[in-house]
Design an enzyme around this catalytic site. Structure first.
Site, mmCIF file in Angstrom:
data_model
loop_
_atom_site.group_PDB
_atom_site.id
_atom_site.type_symbol
_atom_site.label_atom_id
_atom_site.label_comp_id
_atom_site.label_asym_id
_atom_site.label_seq_id
_atom_site.Cartn_x
_atom_site.Cartn_y
_atom_site.Cartn_z
ATOM 1 N N HIS A 91 0.966 -1.465 0.643
ATOM 2 C CA HIS A 91 0.088 0.036 -0.306
ATOM 3 C C HIS A 91 1.144 1.109 -0.343
ATOM 4 C CE1 HIS A 91 -3.917 1.916 0.683
ATOM 5 N NE2 HIS A 91 -3.222 3.163 1.400
ATOM 6 N N CYS A 92 0.564 2.187 -1.503
ATOM 7 C CA CYS A 92 1.326 3.159 -0.887
ATOM 8 C C CYS A 92 0.700 4.664 -1.431
ATOM 9 C CB CYS A 92 2.380 3.678 -2.733
ATOM 10 S SG CYS A 92 2.614 4.389 -3.081
ATOM 11 N N PRO A 93 1.466 5.117 0.220
ATOM 12 C CA PRO A 93 0.345 6.413 1.016
ATOM 13 C C PRO A 93 0.989 7.015 -0.400
ATOM 14 C CG PRO A 93 2.368 5.998 1.297
ATOM 15 C CD PRO A 93 2.542 4.343 0.901
ATOM 16 N N ASN B 29 -2.198 6.821 -2.296
ATOM 17 C CA ASN B 29 -3.157 6.327 -1.825
ATOM 18 C C ASN B 29 -3.796 5.704 -1.812
ATOM 19 O OD1 ASN B 29 -5.315 7.298 0.799
ATOM 20 N ND2 ASN B 29 -6.378 8.420 -1.139
ATOM 21 N N ASN B 30 -3.179 4.558 -2.288
ATOM 22 C CA ASN B 30 -3.702 3.496 -3.019
ATOM 23 C C ASN B 30 -2.798 1.835 -3.004
ATOM 24 O OD1 ASN B 30 -6.248 1.890 -3.598
ATOM 25 N ND2 ASN B 30 -6.629 3.261 -6.275
#
Length: 395
Positions: free
Chosen positions: A135-137, A140-141
């Site tokens: 999950h990549c901040p 945001n997904n």
């Protein structure tokens, strides 16, 4: 021009996917877009100071601005597609076509369905994700099956575009500091470069350099993933599988999706700019089947459960990331992970699976109604807040 590009990209992606635009309105994507536009805008302005695009001698300036704009389009296009297309979510209550295959799959209590091969549950998205990498901040997904290609292209073009911008910005700063007289003489027309402009250029250069370093590290890991066709989660599963087989003197674990470097690359990077497959069924190497990896995961889960220890909570903890009331050593030795903290109170029971000297990680035992509803609470809490059941019995 920049705003026009982003509007076109947003319209195309939104029209094609009907994805929620609210995912962009988050600190991660907004910060990334801010950095991209600052680096692009300031480098274009500085480039214009050297070669005015409107002049007859401005061919170099025109070419430079065109290339910078191409980088902007490639970076923004893949960045926004990675956000809006999304990784591909497993439908809730999903089950394989052949009911007999369900015994080889893990069941997700939150989504109340089975996980296809290579799928994992994301606690942030609260959904099971196809071929989940992480999950990549910043987007945001999750980075998963559907958007992996766009994510890899984004982390490839971002350092290249920022390197181009950095060269322009540093060149401007260098001439302003050490060659100002030559700068004014060689510029198309005299330019007043104020102190504010100098600091803005310096700020943009710092952002560009920081992006080059940070994203290049991420690019390195993504290249490893593409070359091996193993996601970050799967690499961890492979390591544990190999260690277990070495300890037990068993045959080496064969990763079912390692087809060779060229074939691995084509699974993600290809002329169609789309990932191969539907995210549910995958071609496998000889000697493996569709469930080789999931069977290994289930074995590791059983071993993990066998190591779990029940704790009863004896002291309350609010879930704070800086629990100063629990002592300086607890605050200074917080787990360096993005995994959640959970609030606990006396009377709670936690099934602990791992820990450190000052913190432990586990699942809170919930009542039957909450469990059936798919609720789950797990995370870190201070070690001194709980006591092993064995220790309680001994006392």
């Amino acid at each position: 021009m920049s705003i026009f590009l982003i509007i076109i990209i947003l319209f195309q992606v939104q029209f094609a996917t009907m994805a929620p635009l609210w995912r962009i309105l988050h600190v991660g994507p907004l910060t990334a877009i801010f950095v991209i536009f600052v680096c692009y805008t300031v480098s274009v302005i500085d480039s214009s100071l050297w070669f005015m695009p409107t002049s007859s001698a401005g061919i170099g300036g025109k070419l430079n601005i065109i290339i910078l704009t191409i980088w902007l389009a490639l970076i923004l296009g893949n960045f926004l597609r990675a956000i809006l297309i999304g990784p591909g979510y497993v439908p809730k209550n999903w089950a394989p076509e052949e009911k007999s295959d369900s015994k080889y799959l893990q069941f997700c209590q939150v989504c109340q369905g089975f996980k296809p091969p290579r799928a994992h549950h994301c606690r942030t998205c609260k959904r099971c994700v196809l071929k989940m990498d992480h999950h990549c901040p910043w987007i945001n997904n999750c980075c998963g099956h559907n958007n992996h290609t766009n994510f890899v292209l984004f982390v490839l073009f971002a350092p290249i575009g920022c390197l181009h911008a950095f060269i322009v910005l540093i060149g401007t700063i260098w001439f302003q500091l050490f060659r100002r007289a030559d700068y004014l003489r060689t510029a198309v027309k005299p330019v007043h470069f104020s102190l504010n402009a100098f600091f803005i250029t310096l700020f943009a250069a710092g952002l560009a350099l920081g992006t080059i370093i940070a994203v290049s590290v991420l690019l390195y890991y993504q290249i490893k993933i593409v070359l091996t066709n193993a996601t970050g989660i799967e690499q961890w599963i492979i390591e544990k599988a190999e260690d277990r087989r070495i300890e037990r003197n068993e045959r080496p674990f064969i990763y079912p999706y390692g087809y060779g470097r060229l074939d691995n690359i084509s699974q993600v990077i290809n002329w169609r700019c789309k990932p191969c497959g539907n995210g549910y069924k995958w071609p496998v190497v000889q000697g493996c089947n569709q469930y080789t990896l999931t069977i290994e995961q289930m074995k590791q889960k059983i071993l993990k459960r066998n190591r779990e220890v029940p704790f009863d909570v004896i002291r309350a903890y609010s879930g704070s990331w800086f629990p100063i009331t629990h002592g300086v050593s607890t605050c200074c030795c917080i787990p360096f992970t993005d995994e959640p903290r959970i609030s606990v109170k006396p009377g709670d029971r936690i099934i602990v699976s791992r820990g450190s000297k000052h913190w432990i990680y586990g699942n809170k035992v919930l009542d039957e109604k909450q469990t059936k509803a798919g609720k789950r609470e797990r995370g870190w809490f201070p070690r001194h807040c709980g006591l092993k059941l064995e220790e309680m019995d001994d006392s």
